[in-house]
Design a protein around this motif. Structure first.
Motif, PDB file in Angstrom:
ATOM      1  N   ASN A  34     -28.391  30.459  46.717  1.00  0.00           N
ATOM      2  CA  ASN A  34     -29.454  29.552  47.807  1.00  0.00           C
ATOM      3  C   ASN A  34     -29.370  29.966  49.153  1.00  0.00           C
ATOM      4  O   ASN A  34     -28.669  30.580  50.086  1.00  0.00           O
ATOM      5  CB  ASN A  34     -28.089  28.256  47.841  1.00  0.00           C
ATOM      6  CG  ASN A  34     -27.850  27.621  46.169  1.00  0.00           C
ATOM      7  OD1 ASN A  34     -28.458  27.050  45.932  1.00  0.00           O
ATOM      8  ND2 ASN A  34     -26.475  26.774  46.279  1.00  0.00           N
ATOM      9  N   SER A  79     -37.212  21.089  42.014  1.00  0.00           N
ATOM     10  CA  SER A  79     -36.178  20.500  42.278  1.00  0.00           C
ATOM     11  C   SER A  79     -36.066  19.163  42.619  1.00  0.00           C
ATOM     12  O   SER A  79     -35.112  18.192  42.520  1.00  0.00           O
ATOM     13  CB  SER A  79     -34.340  21.123  42.737  1.00  0.00           C
ATOM     14  OG  SER A  79     -35.399  21.958  43.878  1.00  0.00           O
ATOM     15  N   GLU A 151     -35.584  25.678  38.959  1.00  0.00           N
ATOM     16  CA  GLU A 151     -33.890  25.344  38.527  1.00  0.00           C
ATOM     17  C   GLU A 151     -34.181  24.246  37.723  1.00  0.00           C
ATOM     18  O   GLU A 151     -33.514  23.086  38.133  1.00  0.00           O
ATOM     19  CB  GLU A 151     -33.043  25.035  40.342  1.00  0.00           C
ATOM     20  CG  GLU A 151     -32.651  25.732  41.213  1.00  0.00           C
ATOM     21  CD  GLU A 151     -31.762  27.096  40.957  1.00  0.00           C
ATOM     22  OE1 GLU A 151     -31.126  26.304  39.382  1.00  0.00           O
ATOM     23  OE2 GLU A 151     -31.731  27.665  41.247  1.00  0.00           O
ATOM     24  N   ALA A 154     -30.366  22.920  36.268  1.00  0.00           N
ATOM     25  CA  ALA A 154     -29.519  23.510  36.851  1.00  0.00           C
ATOM     26  C   ALA A 154     -29.170  21.834  36.522  1.00  0.00           C
ATOM     27  O   ALA A 154     -29.142  20.675  36.732  1.00  0.00           O
ATOM     28  CB  ALA A 154     -29.782  22.635  38.664  1.00  0.00           C
ATOM     29  N   SER A 182     -36.412  30.002  38.259  1.00  0.00           N
ATOM     30  CA  SER A 182     -35.556  30.452  38.799  1.00  0.00           C
ATOM     31  C   SER A 182     -34.267  29.488  38.436  1.00  0.00           C
ATOM     32  O   SER A 182     -34.729  28.620  37.858  1.00  0.00           O
ATOM     33  CB  SER A 182     -35.830  29.910  40.463  1.00  0.00           C
ATOM     34  OG  SER A 182     -35.365  28.554  40.433  1.00  0.00           O
ATOM     35  N   SER A 183     -32.889  30.057  39.016  1.00  0.00           N
ATOM     36  CA  SER A 183     -32.047  29.292  38.146  1.00  0.00           C
ATOM     37  C   SER A 183     -30.928  29.861  38.341  1.00  0.00           C
ATOM     38  O   SER A 183     -31.068  31.453  38.692  1.00  0.00           O
ATOM     39  CB  SER A 183     -31.705  30.034  37.143  1.00  0.00           C
ATOM     40  OG  SER A 183     -30.853  29.167  36.230  1.00  0.00           O
ATOM     41  N   HIS A 184     -29.952  29.501  39.035  1.00  0.00           N
ATOM     42  CA  HIS A 184     -28.659  30.116  38.827  1.00  0.00           C
ATOM     43  C   HIS A 184     -27.583  30.695  38.296  1.00  0.00           C
ATOM     44  O   HIS A 184     -27.021  31.134  38.052  1.00  0.00           O
ATOM     45  CB  HIS A 184     -27.876  28.768  39.590  1.00  0.00           C
ATOM     46  CG  HIS A 184     -28.035  29.189  41.589  1.00  0.00           C
ATOM     47  ND1 HIS A 184     -29.010  28.194  41.836  1.00  0.00           N
ATOM     48  CD2 HIS A 184     -28.330  29.639  42.379  1.00  0.00           C
ATOM     49  CE1 HIS A 184     -29.492  28.207  43.024  1.00  0.00           C
ATOM     50  NE2 HIS A 184     -29.034  29.115  43.801  1.00  0.00           N
TER      51      HIS A 184
END
Length: 282
Positions: A34, A79, A151, A154, A182-184
C-alpha cells in the motif's frame, strides 16, 4: 498495447518514476505494498492526474491524442470508483448505452443473471462481491481491448475471487485483448498473469515473467558459514535470520546442483516481495 516510459509524478512526500509495458494478448500484474504507487500509476495512465514527465502511450498513441473511440476500447475498474449507490442495474443500462457505442446489453444482462446480480435492488444494498462483479462486468461490457483493473478482487471471499478470475480468463480468450491488473493477493496473479512488475516507493524494482518467477526463483536458507562459501553471482537480496541468512536467487537450480547440503525453498510472489523490499544487498 500500453507503454509507460519514465513517467513521473511528484507530490510533497511521494515521487513516482515508472516504466512498464503491457503487450497485446498478455495479462500484466503490478504488485507492491500500500502506498507504493500502484493507484498513482493507474490514474496517470487514465489521465486522471497530470504527470510531471515521461510518456504514456495507449494503442500506439500518446494519451492526450486518444479519440473518444479509442477511449471506448479501454475498460476500467478503480478501487474508489463506481456508480451511485442509489441506482439499480436497470438504471445504469441507458447510461452504458449512451457512453459506449459497442455496449452489448444482451451479453451484459446474461452475465448479470449468471452471477446473480439483481436488476432492481439499489447498488448500495449489494454485497461487496456483487459490487466487485458488477464493476468488472461493466468494464468488459463494451468490447474493450484493454482492461485496467486496480485491486478488482480486494475484500472478496475465495469463491467470488475465483469467479472474477474466470471472467478475466474468458475475456482473454478474445486473443487480442490485454489486462493490466494490481492485486494484494499473490495467488490471483500467479494463476493469471504472464508477467509481473514490482513497484516500491514509486519505482519499478523488478520485472519478470511469471513462469520464470515461479520456476527459477527461490530462497536459500543458509548458516553464516554456508553464506560465506556461496557463489553470490545469482543472489539478488539477503536477509539476516537467527540461523544465518535467507537469500533470494533467480537461479534456484544452480544452487540445487552445486550446493546439495543447503535448503532451497521454491519462490512465490509473496516471498519475492518480502525479500526485494526487506532484504539488503548481498
Amino acid at each position: 498495447m500500453l507503454k509507460l516510459e519514465n513517467v513521473e509524478k511528484h507530490y510533497e512526500q511521494f515521487d513516482l518514476k515508472c516504466s512498464l509495458e503491457v503487450h497485446k494478448g498478455c495479462v500484466t500484474g503490478l504488485i507492491g505494498q500500500n502506498g507504493a504507487g500502484k493507484s498513482t500509476t493507474f490514474k496517470a495512465i487514465l489521465g486522471l492526474i497530470n504527470t510531471d514527465g515521461g510518456k504514456i502511450e495507449v494503442f500506439g498513441k500518446e494519451i492526450k491524442s486518444l479519440s473518444a473511440k479509442d477511449k471506448e476500447e479501454i475498460g476500467v475498474v478503480l478501487s474508489d470508483s463506481g456508480f451511485s449507490g442509489y441506482l439499480t442495474v436497470k438504471d445504469i443500462l441507458p447510461i452504458l448505452t449512451s457512453m459506449y457505442s459497442a455496449f452489448d446489453q444482451n451479453d451484459f444482462l446474461k452475465k448479470c443473471r449468471h452471477f446473480s446480480i439483481p436488476m432492481d435492488r439499489k447498488i448500495k444494498e449489494f454485497s461487496t462481491g456483487m459490487k466487485a462483479k458488477l464493476k468488472v462486468l461493466v468494464a468488459m461490457s463494451h468490447n474493450a481491448k484493454l482492461l485496467i483493473l486496480d485491486e478488482p478482487t480486494a475484500g472478496l471471499d475465495v469463491i467470488a475471487r475465483d469467479e472474477l478470475l474466470d471472467l478475466m480468463r474468458e475475456y482473454m480468450e478474445q486473443g487480442d485483448a490485454s489486462i493490466l491488473i494490481s492485486s494484494h493477493i499473490s495467488s490471483d496473479l500467479e494463476g493469471l498473469c504472464d508477467d509481473i512488475y514490482m513497484i516500491h516507493d514509486g519505482q519499478i524494482i523488478m520485472h519478470e515473467e511469471t513462469d520464470r518467477l515461479l520456476g527459477d526463483y527461490g530462497v536459500l536458507k543458509v548458516t553464516a558459514q554456508e553464506y560465506d562459501k556461496l557463489d553470490k553471482r545469482y543472489i539478488l537480496k539477503r536477509k539476516k535470520e537467527h540461523y544465518g541468512y535467507s537469500c533470494l536467487t533467480n537461479e534456484k537450480q544452480y544452487y540445487l546442483d552445486n550446493y546439495r547440503g543447503i535448503t532451497v525453498e521454491k519462490g512465490n510472489i509473496d516471498e519475492v516481495i518480502t525479500m526485494m523490499i526487506r532484504g539488503e544487498e548481498k
